[in-house]
Design an enzyme around this catalytic site. Structure first.
Site, mmCIF file in Angstrom:
data_model
loop_
_atom_site.group_PDB
_atom_site.id
_atom_site.type_symbol
_atom_site.label_atom_id
_atom_site.label_comp_id
_atom_site.label_asym_id
_atom_site.label_seq_id
_atom_site.Cartn_x
_atom_site.Cartn_y
_atom_site.Cartn_z
ATOM 1 N N TYR A 134 3.919 6.380 10.094
ATOM 2 C CA TYR A 134 3.066 5.238 9.730
ATOM 3 C C TYR A 134 3.873 4.145 9.040
ATOM 4 O O TYR A 134 3.689 2.954 9.330
ATOM 5 C CB TYR A 134 1.903 5.696 8.841
ATOM 6 C CG TYR A 134 0.805 4.656 8.760
ATOM 7 C CD1 TYR A 134 -0.245 4.643 9.666
ATOM 8 C CD2 TYR A 134 0.834 3.661 7.783
ATOM 9 C CE1 TYR A 134 -1.239 3.675 9.625
ATOM 10 C CE2 TYR A 134 -0.155 2.681 7.726
ATOM 11 C CZ TYR A 134 -1.184 2.699 8.654
ATOM 12 O OH TYR A 134 -2.163 1.724 8.606
ATOM 13 N N PRO A 150 -4.253 -0.007 18.842
ATOM 14 C CA PRO A 150 -4.022 -0.451 17.458
ATOM 15 C C PRO A 150 -4.114 0.650 16.405
ATOM 16 O O PRO A 150 -3.883 0.398 15.226
ATOM 17 C CB PRO A 150 -5.135 -1.492 17.244
ATOM 18 C CG PRO A 150 -6.195 -1.125 18.221
ATOM 19 C CD PRO A 150 -5.515 -0.527 19.399
ATOM 20 N N TYR A 171 -9.078 5.538 7.896
ATOM 21 C CA TYR A 171 -9.245 5.813 9.323
ATOM 22 C C TYR A 171 -10.202 6.997 9.437
ATOM 23 O O TYR A 171 -9.917 8.064 8.889
ATOM 24 C CB TYR A 171 -7.912 6.214 9.972
ATOM 25 C CG TYR A 171 -6.901 5.100 10.094
ATOM 26 C CD1 TYR A 171 -6.069 4.753 9.029
ATOM 27 C CD2 TYR A 171 -6.749 4.417 11.295
ATOM 28 C CE1 TYR A 171 -5.121 3.740 9.161
ATOM 29 C CE2 TYR A 171 -5.797 3.400 11.434
ATOM 30 C CZ TYR A 171 -5.000 3.067 10.361
ATOM 31 O OH TYR A 171 -4.066 2.070 10.495
ATOM 32 N N LYS A 220 0.929 -0.431 14.996
ATOM 33 C CA LYS A 220 2.334 -0.545 15.400
ATOM 34 C C LYS A 220 2.671 -1.781 16.241
ATOM 35 O O LYS A 220 3.847 -2.089 16.440
ATOM 36 C CB LYS A 220 2.751 0.705 16.200
ATOM 37 C CG LYS A 220 2.844 1.954 15.357
ATOM 38 C CD LYS A 220 4.113 1.953 14.511
ATOM 39 C CE LYS A 220 4.090 2.960 13.401
ATOM 40 N NZ LYS A 220 4.012 2.404 12.051
ATOM 41 N N HIS A 273 0.856 -1.197 0.000
ATOM 42 C CA HIS A 273 0.000 0.000 0.000
ATOM 43 C C HIS A 273 0.889 1.243 0.000
ATOM 44 O O HIS A 273 1.775 1.365 0.831
ATOM 45 C CB HIS A 273 -0.918 -0.005 1.229
ATOM 46 C CG HIS A 273 -2.093 -0.912 1.075
ATOM 47 N ND1 HIS A 273 -3.334 -0.638 1.606
ATOM 48 C CD2 HIS A 273 -2.224 -2.087 0.409
ATOM 49 C CE1 HIS A 273 -4.175 -1.627 1.286
ATOM 50 N NE2 HIS A 273 -3.523 -2.506 0.581
HETATM 51 C C1 PHB Z 1 -6.294 -4.534 10.802
HETATM 52 O O1 PHB Z 1 -6.301 -4.757 9.591
HETATM 53 O O2 PHB Z 1 -6.713 -5.386 11.608
HETATM 54 C C2 PHB Z 1 -5.767 -3.240 11.286
HETATM 55 C C3 PHB Z 1 -5.214 -2.356 10.372
HETATM 56 C C4 PHB Z 1 -4.726 -1.142 10.813
HETATM 57 C C5 PHB Z 1 -4.808 -0.810 12.144
HETATM 58 C C6 PHB Z 1 -5.350 -1.697 13.074
HETATM 59 C C7 PHB Z 1 -5.833 -2.923 12.630
HETATM 60 O O3 PHB Z 1 -4.350 0.394 12.555
#
Ligand code: PHB
Ligand code: APR
Length: 393
Positions: A384, A293, A201, A297, A72
């Site tokens: 990130y 989460p 997000y 990280k 990505h």
């Molecule tokens: C996930 O795909 O489970 C996932 C992706 C990004 C995050 C947290 C969880 O920041």
């Protein structure tokens, strides 16, 4: 039993360390409390930093990841429905991330280890650490009703946040800094296409949401929920409605929904225990620190620790550089605290903490600023994709 490094825990940290040591001819035995099937049934996040990808390749477990993982080159934020993209290639000096589930990472490490004949004792009960502040540490455990003693030179505590390793350190020898958050994440997995080609997000007046993904027909979604909520409060239809209300309208309109194949609620927590060493015990991964989460990280911090610990142990065993053992904790913590800060900041910026409309307006302004200024975009992008690893000397 005797080994050079006793590794407690067969999550990604323990398995990765075991593989890296094995390929350098350093013997390690892994002790895991659960069965292999249980370890593989846990669903965790799915975003790998470049450093994690490189370590998987170094551990000779990266083949399937490279074939099936998805690179990505950016990520989106949704700010009350308005979508803004962070371009990693542009703002993180060409670096990218890979979407590949942590469960798959664990699976690949496990099968590489099994193929190469590395010893992992699953369902090892009552693991206990002894004499960790001496030069002859030991680990005892019970297997099939018999008590076994494992002599070793060093112990790697890779047994997660509820493990025995950190608890074996005398009170006062480590300090834990922590923060809890007044909400949780309700997550579902569904056999449906991703909401968008990259992750979204979302900050919304109703609360946070995340559209993530695994493969073209497997997706992962989350919504912020009160800590008191139970899975039973969230039938699939309610989940999809809530998710759609929080993400950009054009994404909600084309979202393909379907039955959930997994559903769980997880609280959010930040914590760091330091130093990450006590005598001959070295903590790595969730055993030493937890991140919420929101910045993806957790796994990447664990692999960062393993990278440093592996390089230190390599010099100790090959060049007798025992002086480097003193540097492990400090080196690891530099990176850990920066990722703790980023994860805390992402959490603070994206979630609903109260009904205070002023606080929400401030969050929206902060997001607007960060996603339109070169400095803001660079800040998010370089954190990130993952900050660089430090050399061990
Ligand atoms: C996930 O795909 O489970 C996932 C992706 C990004 C995050 C947290 C969880 O920041
Ligand atoms: N004895 C032996 N094994 C234990 C013990 C014990 N007393 N306690 C825990 N374990 C095992 C757990 O069963 C688990 O398999 O240690 C392992 C720890 O694995 P994880 O919790 O996955 O931790 P870690 O390997 O550090 O992985 C890093 O990244 O995304 C995050 O939290 C997420 O798991 C993830 C982490």
């Amino acid at each position: 039993m005797k080994t050079q490094v006793a590794i407690i825990g067969a999550g990604p940290s323990g398995l990765l360390l075991g593989q890296l040591l094995h390929h350098q001819g350093i013997d390690a035995v892994i002790l895991e409390r659960r069965s292999a099937d249980y370890v593989l049934s846990r669903i965790r996040a799915g975003v790998l930093e470049q450093g994690t990808m490189e370590l998987m390749r170094e551990a000779k477990a990266g083949e399937r990841m490279d074939a099936e993982g998805h690179i990505h080159e950016g990520v989106s934020f949704s700010i009350n429905g308005l979508q803004r993209r962070i371009d990693f290639k542009k703002y993180a000096k060409g670096k990218t991330v890979m979407v590949y589930g942590q469960t798959e990472v664990t699976h690949d490490l496990m099968s590489a280890r099994a193929k190469e004949g590395g010893v992992t004792v699953y369902e090892a009960e009552n693991v206990q650490l002894h004499d960790i502040y001496t030069d002859k540490p030991r680990v005892t455990f019970t297997k099939d009703g018999k008590t076994v003693e494992l002599e070793c030179e060093y112990i790697a505590g890779c047994d997660g946040s509820h493990g025995v390793s950190r608890q074996s350190v005398p009170k006062g020898a480590m300090t834990t800094y922590e923060r809890t958050y007044p909400f949780g994440w309700l997550g579902i997995m569904s056999r449906t296409p991703p909401a968008d080609h990259e992750l979204i997000y979302a900050n919304h007046a109703r609360g946070f949401a995340l559209c993530s993904q695994r493969t073209p027909m497997l997706s992962r979604f989350y919504v912020q929920v009160p800590l008191e909520d139970k899975i039973e409060d969230w039938p699939d239809a309610r989940f999809w409605d809530e998710l759609k209300a929080r993400i950009p309208q054009h994404t909600a309109e084309k979202l393909v929904t379907g039955p959930s194949i997994e559903k769980s609620i997880a609280p959010l927590h930040s914590s760091v225990s330091e130093p990450m060493r006590y005598g001959r015990l070295f903590l790595a991964g969730d055993a030493a620190h937890i991140v919420p989460p929101t910045g993806a990280k957790g796994l990447n911090l664990a692999t960062g620790d393993v990278s440093i610990l592996f390089r230190v142990l390599l010099k100790v065993f090959k060049e007798n550089r025992t002086d480097l053992l003193d540097k492990y904790s400090e080196l690891a913590l530099h990176r850990v605290w920066k990722a703790e800060r980023f994860s805390w900041w992402m959490t603070s910026m994206l979630h609903k903490f109260s009904d205070d409309p002023f606080a929400h307006r401030i969050q929206l302004a902060e997001l607007d600023y960060y996603t339109t200024s070169e400095a803001g975009l660079t800040n998010i992008a370089e954190n990130y994709v993952g900050l660089p690893y430090e050399n061990v000397e």
